[in-house]
Structure formats: structure tokens, C-alpha cells
Write a protein that holds these residues in place. Structure first.
Motif, mmCIF file in Angstrom:
data_model
loop_
_atom_site.group_PDB
_atom_site.id
_atom_site.type_symbol
_atom_site.label_atom_id
_atom_site.label_comp_id
_atom_site.label_asym_id
_atom_site.label_seq_id
_atom_site.Cartn_x
_atom_site.Cartn_y
_atom_site.Cartn_z
ATOM 1 N N GLU A 246 0.826 -1.201 0.000
ATOM 2 C CA GLU A 246 0.000 0.000 0.000
ATOM 3 C C GLU A 246 0.865 1.257 0.000
ATOM 4 O O GLU A 246 0.561 2.244 -0.689
ATOM 5 N N LYS A 249 2.205 1.767 -3.527
ATOM 6 C CA LYS A 249 1.126 2.225 -4.411
ATOM 7 C C LYS A 249 0.791 3.689 -4.138
ATOM 8 O O LYS A 249 0.591 4.479 -5.081
ATOM 9 N N ALA A 250 0.724 4.062 -2.867
ATOM 10 C CA ALA A 250 0.391 5.440 -2.516
ATOM 11 C C ALA A 250 1.449 6.411 -3.030
ATOM 12 O O ALA A 250 1.128 7.495 -3.524
ATOM 13 N N GLU A 253 1.047 6.770 -6.712
ATOM 14 C CA GLU A 253 -0.200 7.472 -7.033
ATOM 15 C C GLU A 253 -0.267 8.860 -6.414
ATOM 16 O O GLU A 253 -1.285 9.539 -6.495
ATOM 17 N N ARG A 255 -0.380 9.974 -3.216
ATOM 18 C CA ARG A 255 -1.381 10.136 -2.159
ATOM 19 C C ARG A 255 -0.825 9.593 -0.858
ATOM 20 O O ARG A 255 0.227 8.937 -0.829
ATOM 21 N N ALA A 256 -1.526 9.869 0.234
ATOM 22 C CA ALA A 256 -1.100 9.349 1.548
ATOM 23 C C ALA A 256 -1.457 7.867 1.631
ATOM 24 O O ALA A 256 -2.527 7.446 1.145
ATOM 25 N N PRO A 257 -0.595 7.043 2.239
ATOM 26 C CA PRO A 257 -0.892 5.617 2.349
ATOM 27 C C PRO A 257 -2.022 5.348 3.348
ATOM 28 O O PRO A 257 -2.169 6.052 4.349
ATOM 29 N N ASP A 258 -2.814 4.337 3.067
ATOM 30 C CA ASP A 258 -3.878 3.892 3.961
ATOM 31 C C ASP A 258 -3.381 2.676 4.712
ATOM 32 O O ASP A 258 -3.656 1.545 4.368
ATOM 33 N N TRP A 259 -2.596 2.946 5.757
ATOM 34 C CA TRP A 259 -2.002 1.862 6.534
ATOM 35 C C TRP A 259 -2.985 1.370 7.580
ATOM 36 O O TRP A 259 -3.651 2.160 8.259
#
Length: 260
Positions: A246, A249-250, A253, A255-259
């Protein structure tokens, strides 16, 4: 009054040595309190970073010499007590490095003998500019042999040996130059600088920082080839995590990671 104070703020654990009237010595009680916190933190996944500081005028003046002298009253002149004391102290020092969380020393006043060892055993350190450091036991006829272990793993051999054999003190700017601490800052900025560093580390993926800390110390004594083979395996495991996938990918992309 607790000998070791703790308060937690947003994943940052603040531990403060709290025997200011005695210059926060590593007494039997203080070592026991530190060991108890180390054992608790080993499994505390809510804790991301630890800050270690001292109450009052100084960080830590080393072992409690009055307690050590009292130990001489035993029939064996203190041999068993001294052996146990240095074993317990070594357990605390190595325990700090074995914690999954990075440990930052926030240092002011003085950090001498085992107090200097405590700074050297932390993963990072920030100190007020006027802080004095020393492994000065030789001045009273006690060579700082156990503090030497941590000190010689932080700074160059010849300078370490000079400090150990002369008992001379150095101030924070020189300690920074030698690699004993990360930064020296004005006293009024000490706490804010330390907290800012802790917050930056705490913002990263905690599991990645933990596996990285363990690998950092494990690879140090290895040969170059052994170290690359070992750390390669660590990175493979790290790459297979959902949160690492993730994070990459972030980044790609933007963006901030969704950990999790």
C-alpha cells in the motif's frame, strides 16, 4: 513519587528518570524501574517511539556510589553484589537496543559514567549545548569498563580510549562531532527538537521501523557478505507486507498511504 515517570502521547512514550535530588543515579531501584518498562514496552504495539529524559538539573550521573559502597559490607566485600549490579545494568542497556521502538535520549546537564553509557545505548540522542559528557570513573579509581562497551560502539577507538583514561569531560557540540549524539541544541529548544524527531519517526510505518531497528543491530557485527544476505531476507519479508504494498502504491499514485 515514582522513581521513573511515564506518560504517553500519540504513540510517543516519555520516560523520565525522577530522582533529581540525587542526580538521577542508576540505583538498584532505578534499574529495576527501567527494566520493568523495557519488558512492558516489548509487547506494547501502541508505543512507536520512546523518549528518555531526566528530571531536575541533570540527565544521569551514573551509578549510585553510596549504594555501591554499602555493598562492600557483605562478607565477600561486595563481590556478588557488584557482579549482580553490572549484570542488571547491562540487561537494561542491551534491552533498550532490543526494544522494537526507537529510543531517543533527551539529555541535559550531565551524563557521566553509566549515565553516558545510557546515552550511548539509546538509538538516538539530542542534547542541550551546555551538557557535559564523561566516562570519568578513572578519576576515583574505577575504570568505566562497562560504559566503555557502549561508548566504543558509538565513537572512534582512540578518542574513546582517551576519554576513558583521562576522565575528561566533553560538551555536547564535541559529542555531536564524535557521533555520541545526533544534535546539540540550545537548552530552550531541547524538548521541542526531541519531540519533533520522535514525531517524525512515529509517523512512519511502525512495523517497518521495528524490523529495521532489529536488522540494524543484527548486521553490525557481520561480514559484508553476511550482512547483505541477512538484510536481503529482511527486505523480502518487508516487501511482502500488505502495508508496504500500500505504501508503494500510494507513493506512485501521489497520495497518503492507507495503513491498517
Amino acid at each position: 513519587m515514582e522513581m521513573l515517570e511515564r506518560h504517553d502521547t500519540n504513540g510517543i512514550v516519555h520516560l523520565r528518570l525522577n530522582a533529581p535530588e540525587r542526580l538521577n543515579p542508576l540505583s538498584d531501584g532505578m534499574l529495576a524501574a527501567l527494566q520493568a518498562q523495557i519488558e512492558q514496552l516489548q509487547n506494547d504495539r501502541s508505543a512507536r517511539v520512546v523518549i528518555l529524559s531526566g528530571a531536575g538539573k541533570v540527565f544521569c550521573a551514573g551509578h549510585d556510589l553510596k549504594e555501591m559502597q554499602a555493598g562492600r559490607q557483605a562478607e565477600d566485600q561486595g563481590r556478588a553484589y557488584f557482579q549482580d549490579l553490572f549484570t542488571r545494568c547491562a540487561r537494561v542497556m542491551s534491552g533498550l537496543q532490543r526494544l522494537p521502538q526507537p529510543v531517543i535520549a533527551q539529555v541535559h546537564g550531565i551524563a557521566t559514567a553509566a549515565g553516558c553509557q545510557l546515552v550511548a545505548s539509546c538509538d538516538m540522542a539530542i542534547a542541550a549545548e551546555n551538557t557535559r559528557f564523561g566516562v570519568n570513573g578513572v578519576n576515583i579509581g574505577l575504570f568505566c569498563s562497562t560504559p566503555m562497551v557502549a561508548l566504543s560502539r558509538n565513537i572512534g577507538r582512540k578518542r574513546a580510549f582517551e576519554l576513558l583514561t583521562t576522565g575528561d569531560f566533553i560538551h555536547a557540540p564535541e559529542a555531536e562531532r564524535l557521533g555520541l549524539i545526533n544534535r546539540s541544541v540550545p537548552m530552550e529548544d531541547l524538548e521541542s527538537t526531541t519531540v519533533a524527531l520522535a514525531q517524525k519517526v512515529a509517523s512512519k510505518l511502525g512495523a517497518a521501523v521495528s524490523i529495521g531497528k532489529e536488522a540494524f543491530y543484527e548486521q553490525l557485527p557481520m561480514s559484508l557478505d553476511e550482512a547483505y544476505a541477512y538484510t536481503g531476507k529482511v527486505m523480502v519479508e518487508n516487501m511482502l507486507w500488505r502495508d508496504t504494498d500500500e505504501g508503494i502504491k500510494a507513493f506512485l499514485e501521489k497520495r497518503a498511504p492507507d495503513w491498517a
